[in-house]
Design a protein around this motif. Structure first.
Motif, PDB file in Angstrom:
ATOM      1  N   LYS A   3       5.634   8.959   2.701  1.00 15.98           N
ATOM      2  CA  LYS A   3       4.660   8.806   1.621  1.00 15.98           C
ATOM      3  C   LYS A   3       3.596   7.774   1.968  1.00 15.98           C
ATOM      4  CE  LYS A   3       7.705  10.315  -2.095  1.00 15.98           C
ATOM      5  NZ  LYS A   3       8.449   9.920  -3.311  1.00 15.98           N
ATOM      6  N   MET A   4       4.015   6.682   2.630  1.00 15.03           N
ATOM      7  CA  MET A   4       3.051   5.653   3.011  1.00 15.03           C
ATOM      8  C   MET A   4       2.063   6.196   4.046  1.00 15.03           C
ATOM      9  SD  MET A   4       3.749   3.089   1.162  1.00 15.03           S
ATOM     10  CE  MET A   4       4.487   4.051  -0.157  1.00 15.03           C
ATOM     11  N   LEU A   5       2.580   6.995   4.983  1.00 15.29           N
ATOM     12  CA  LEU A   5       1.696   7.616   5.971  1.00 15.29           C
ATOM     13  C   LEU A   5       0.732   8.582   5.301  1.00 15.29           C
ATOM     14  CD1 LEU A   5       4.030   8.368   9.013  1.00 15.29           C
ATOM     15  CD2 LEU A   5       2.146   6.746   8.912  1.00 15.29           C
ATOM     16  N   ALA A   6       1.221   9.313   4.289  1.00 11.17           N
ATOM     17  CA  ALA A   6       0.358  10.261   3.584  1.00 11.17           C
ATOM     18  C   ALA A   6      -0.775   9.544   2.883  1.00 11.17           C
ATOM     19  CB  ALA A   6       1.182  11.066   2.577  1.00 11.17           C
ATOM     20  N   MET A   7      -0.466   8.420   2.222  1.00  5.13           N
ATOM     21  CA  MET A   7      -1.516   7.650   1.542  1.00  5.13           C
ATOM     22  C   MET A   7      -2.514   7.088   2.544  1.00  5.13           C
ATOM     23  SD  MET A   7       0.083   5.669  -1.737  1.00  5.13           S
ATOM     24  CE  MET A   7       1.265   4.665  -0.847  1.00  5.13           C
ATOM     25  N   GLY A   8      -2.005   6.576   3.673  1.00 11.55           N
ATOM     26  CA  GLY A   8      -2.894   6.056   4.705  1.00 11.55           C
ATOM     27  C   GLY A   8      -3.786   7.135   5.277  1.00 11.55           C
ATOM     28  N   SER A   9      -3.209   8.319   5.480  1.00  8.72           N
ATOM     29  CA  SER A   9      -3.973   9.439   6.029  1.00  8.72           C
ATOM     30  C   SER A   9      -5.071   9.892   5.064  1.00  8.72           C
ATOM     31  CB  SER A   9      -3.026  10.603   6.337  1.00  8.72           C
ATOM     32  OG  SER A   9      -3.737  11.699   6.856  1.00  8.72           O
ATOM     33  N   LEU A  10      -4.740   9.980   3.772  1.00 12.53           N
ATOM     34  CA  LEU A  10      -5.730  10.404   2.781  1.00 12.53           C
ATOM     35  C   LEU A  10      -6.830   9.350   2.614  1.00 12.53           C
ATOM     36  CD1 LEU A  10      -3.386  11.974   0.084  1.00 12.53           C
ATOM     37  CD2 LEU A  10      -4.917  13.175   1.645  1.00 12.53           C
ATOM     38  N   HIS A  11      -6.456   8.070   2.695  1.00 19.02           N
ATOM     39  CA  HIS A  11      -7.466   7.001   2.629  1.00 19.02           C
ATOM     40  C   HIS A  11      -8.408   7.090   3.821  1.00 19.02           C
ATOM     41  CE1 HIS A  11      -8.945   2.872   3.464  1.00 19.02           C
ATOM     42  NE2 HIS A  11      -9.166   2.875   2.165  1.00 19.02           N
ATOM     43  N   LEU A  12      -7.851   7.378   4.989  1.00 17.13           N
ATOM     44  CA  LEU A  12      -8.665   7.512   6.196  1.00 17.13           C
ATOM     45  C   LEU A  12      -9.631   8.694   6.069  1.00 17.13           C
ATOM     46  CD1 LEU A  12      -8.817   5.914   8.816  1.00 17.13           C
ATOM     47  CD2 LEU A  12      -7.176   7.498   9.834  1.00 17.13           C
ATOM     48  N   THR A  13      -9.171   9.788   5.485  1.00 18.57           N
ATOM     49  CA  THR A  13     -10.028  10.964   5.272  1.00 18.57           C
ATOM     50  C   THR A  13     -11.160  10.653   4.295  1.00 18.57           C
ATOM     51  OG1 THR A  13      -8.225  12.513   5.724  1.00 18.57           O
ATOM     52  CG2 THR A  13     -10.064  13.342   4.419  1.00 18.57           C
ATOM     53  N   LEU A  14     -10.830   9.964   3.206  1.00 17.04           N
ATOM     54  CA  LEU A  14     -11.849   9.601   2.219  1.00 17.04           C
ATOM     55  C   LEU A  14     -12.895   8.671   2.847  1.00 17.04           C
ATOM     56  CD1 LEU A  14     -12.451  10.005  -0.828  1.00 17.04           C
ATOM     57  CD2 LEU A  14     -11.253   7.856  -1.252  1.00 17.04           C
ATOM     58  N   MET A  15     -12.427   7.735   3.683  1.00 17.77           N
ATOM     59  CA  MET A  15     -13.327   6.823   4.379  1.00 17.77           C
ATOM     60  C   MET A  15     -14.205   7.589   5.371  1.00 17.77           C
ATOM     61  SD  MET A  15     -12.240   3.633   6.794  1.00 17.77           S
ATOM     62  CE  MET A  15     -11.761   4.736   8.123  1.00 17.77           C
ATOM     63  N   ALA A  16     -13.599   8.528   6.096  1.00 19.26           N
ATOM     64  CA  ALA A  16     -14.354   9.304   7.093  1.00 19.26           C
ATOM     65  C   ALA A  16     -15.437  10.151   6.444  1.00 19.26           C
ATOM     66  CB  ALA A  16     -13.391  10.189   7.887  1.00 19.26           C
ATOM     67  N   SER A  17     -15.143  10.704   5.272  1.00 15.57           N
ATOM     68  CA  SER A  17     -16.158  11.531   4.590  1.00 15.57           C
ATOM     69  C   SER A  17     -17.364  10.683   4.181  1.00 15.57           C
ATOM     70  CB  SER A  17     -15.551  12.233   3.374  1.00 15.57           C
ATOM     71  OG  SER A  17     -15.073  11.295   2.438  1.00 15.57           O
ATOM     72  N   LEU A  18     -17.096   9.431   3.749  1.00 15.65           N
ATOM     73  CA  LEU A  18     -18.208   8.531   3.431  1.00 15.65           C
ATOM     74  C   LEU A  18     -18.979   8.173   4.695  1.00 15.65           C
ATOM     75  CD1 LEU A  18     -19.669   6.749   1.311  1.00 15.65           C
ATOM     76  CD2 LEU A  18     -18.078   4.912   1.912  1.00 15.65           C
ATOM     77  N   GLY A  19     -18.255   7.938   5.793  1.00 17.38           N
ATOM     78  CA  GLY A  19     -18.914   7.619   7.054  1.00 17.38           C
ATOM     79  C   GLY A  19     -19.792   8.754   7.561  1.00 17.38           C
ATOM     80  N   LEU A  20     -19.299   9.979   7.440  1.00 15.08           N
ATOM     81  CA  LEU A  20     -20.092  11.145   7.876  1.00 15.08           C
ATOM     82  C   LEU A  20     -21.328  11.318   6.993  1.00 15.08           C
ATOM     83  CD1 LEU A  20     -17.228  13.682   8.674  1.00 15.08           C
ATOM     84  CD2 LEU A  20     -18.798  12.634  10.310  1.00 15.08           C
TER      85      LEU A  20
END
Length: 424
Positions: free
Chosen positions: A134-151
């Protein structure tokens, strides 16, 4: 000419200090956990509690950034600062993954595909019996949300949010490696950023490469070790600390490089900065609690010359945290008996400690040993109504037909009831 608007709720000293402290404090319980070469489930749980405190703040910052962008209030200059802070926040997911590698002590290259598959399932919101991913899932989703803002930022940086030619944000300089800085309008910076954020955009995949690399390093280093060494995990955490320090330096140098074109007001104290600092108190409490808990266990262990004697004493006195800390040691006889619960597995099952039940089973506990006041661990869990433990024990081969020394008709009925309930 001062032309970049101030945004103290994004780049104020309170917000920055809070995130710096959150990111760096997270390494304290992590290093304490690997100091004895064994990461217990309880120590991992402390780290999960810490992440549960930090991750909501990390998501809140990104969500606020999206809202401000949509309302045309966030400049590309401040978006860069948010992204750097978000990279620091994401450190916690990697720390949890590294501790999980050390805890298992059996991650080999052959099992890499298995765990990547779990990352994909976690990213899609699959429900697990275990909270390991679950912790990895939250980290992964946070990384995706951050990447979308970066793009969104770097595809057309000049048209981002509140950015406009009058604000001269494209004339700003961005620190990328400490004293090395590049102009915001640099084509190389733009292309490099797009490649970076594209690489970490897909959920699950964005954590697969770093976590997989750590697993391979761990397996290669401990290939011939009887007692897995935490050195590869410690080395990876040192790398994460260095990355965090570089990001911290980049943020502060970027602000310093552009102070001449920054409008006054960034140093003003706001409610958002106060709230960010207040959120540090639960974090400090969690770190202090986890470290003190470990110190207390270490002090109790020093009273015994033999770890098996300590295990037996903990079984009789029913100290589950101490049993959990001792179980991973190779010399421990997990099936030794004593006290009113007869075995450690029965004690853990009776008290609803699924984490310790799994830990004991992983280290050779016999699920069908009978005796004491509850018969077997299965009957103890059924009597107390812990259906998850009943399900786990049935899955690993517990025999529901065994009679204990003091087993009552009520125990037998409950085991039968949960057997059909869990198999439905």
């Amino acid at each position: 000419m001062s032309c970049i608007p101030a945004d103290p709720d994004i780049a104020g000293i309170g917000v920055r200090s809070a995130i710096y402290a959150q990111s760096l404090l997270s390494f304290i319980p992590a290093f304490h956990a690997i100091s004895d070469k064994i990461v217990t489930r309880q120590e991992l749980k402390y780290v999960e509690t810490h992440i549960a405190t930090v991750i909501p703040t990390a998501f809140a910052i990104l969500i606020c950034a999206y809202v401000q962008t949509w309302r045309g209030q966030l400049t590309n200059y401040h978006a860069v600062i948010i992204l750097s802070l978000s990279w620091m926040n994401n450190t916690n997911a990697f720390i949890h993954a590294l501790l999980k590698v050390q805890q298992e002590g059996k991650y080999l290259p052959g099992s890499l595909i298995h765990h990547i598959r779990h990352l994909f399932r976690a990213a899609k919101g699959a429900k697990f019996r275990s909270s390991d991913y679950k912790m990895l899932a939250m980290g992964s989703l946070h990384l995706t949300l951050m990447a979308s803002l970066g793009l969104y930022l770097w595809i057309k940086p000049g048209n981002f949010g509140a950015s406009s030619p009058e604000q001269c944000t494209m004339d700003a300089h961005i620190s990328v490696m400490g004293p090395v800085s590049v102009p915001f309008r640099s084509t190389s910076l733009r292309i490099g950023s797009i490649i970076l954020y594209s690489a970490v955009f897909i959920p699950g995949v964005n954590l697969a490469l770093p976590v997989g690399t750590a697993m391979l390093l761990y397996a290669a280093y401990n290939k011939k070790e009887t007692q897995p060494s935490p050195l590869p995990v410690a080395a990876c955490m040192v790398v994460l600390i260095v990355i965090n320090c570089i990001l911290l330096a980049n943020i502060e140098l970027t602000r310093s490089l552009n102070k001449d074109i920054q409008k006054p007001g960034e140093s003003e104290w706001t409610y958002g900065q106060t709230l960010a600092l207040l959120l540090l108190f639960p974090l400090l409490r969690d770190v202090a609690h986890s470290v003190w808990k470990g110190i207390k266990i270490d002090l109790r262990l020093r009273r015994f010359k033999n770890k098996n004697a300590a295990f037996g004493a903990a079984l009789i006195s029913e100290e589950l945290d101490l049993l959990g800390a001792l179980t991973p040691h190779k010399s421990i006889r997990v099936n030794q008996t004593g006290g009113r619960f007869y075995t450690a597995l029965q004690l853990a099952a009776y008290n609803g400690r699924l984490d310790i039940v799994k830990l004991l089973f992983d280290h050779g506990a016999d699920v069908n040993m009978a005796g004491g006041m509850n018969g077997t661990a299965l009957q103890a869990a059924a009597y107390r109504g812990f259906s998850e433990i009943v399900t786990f024990l049935l899955d690993v081969g517990a025999d529901r037909g065994i009679k204990g020394y003091e087993l009552s008709l009520k125990h037998d009925f409950l085991v039968t009831y949960y057997f059909f309930l869990c198999r439905w």
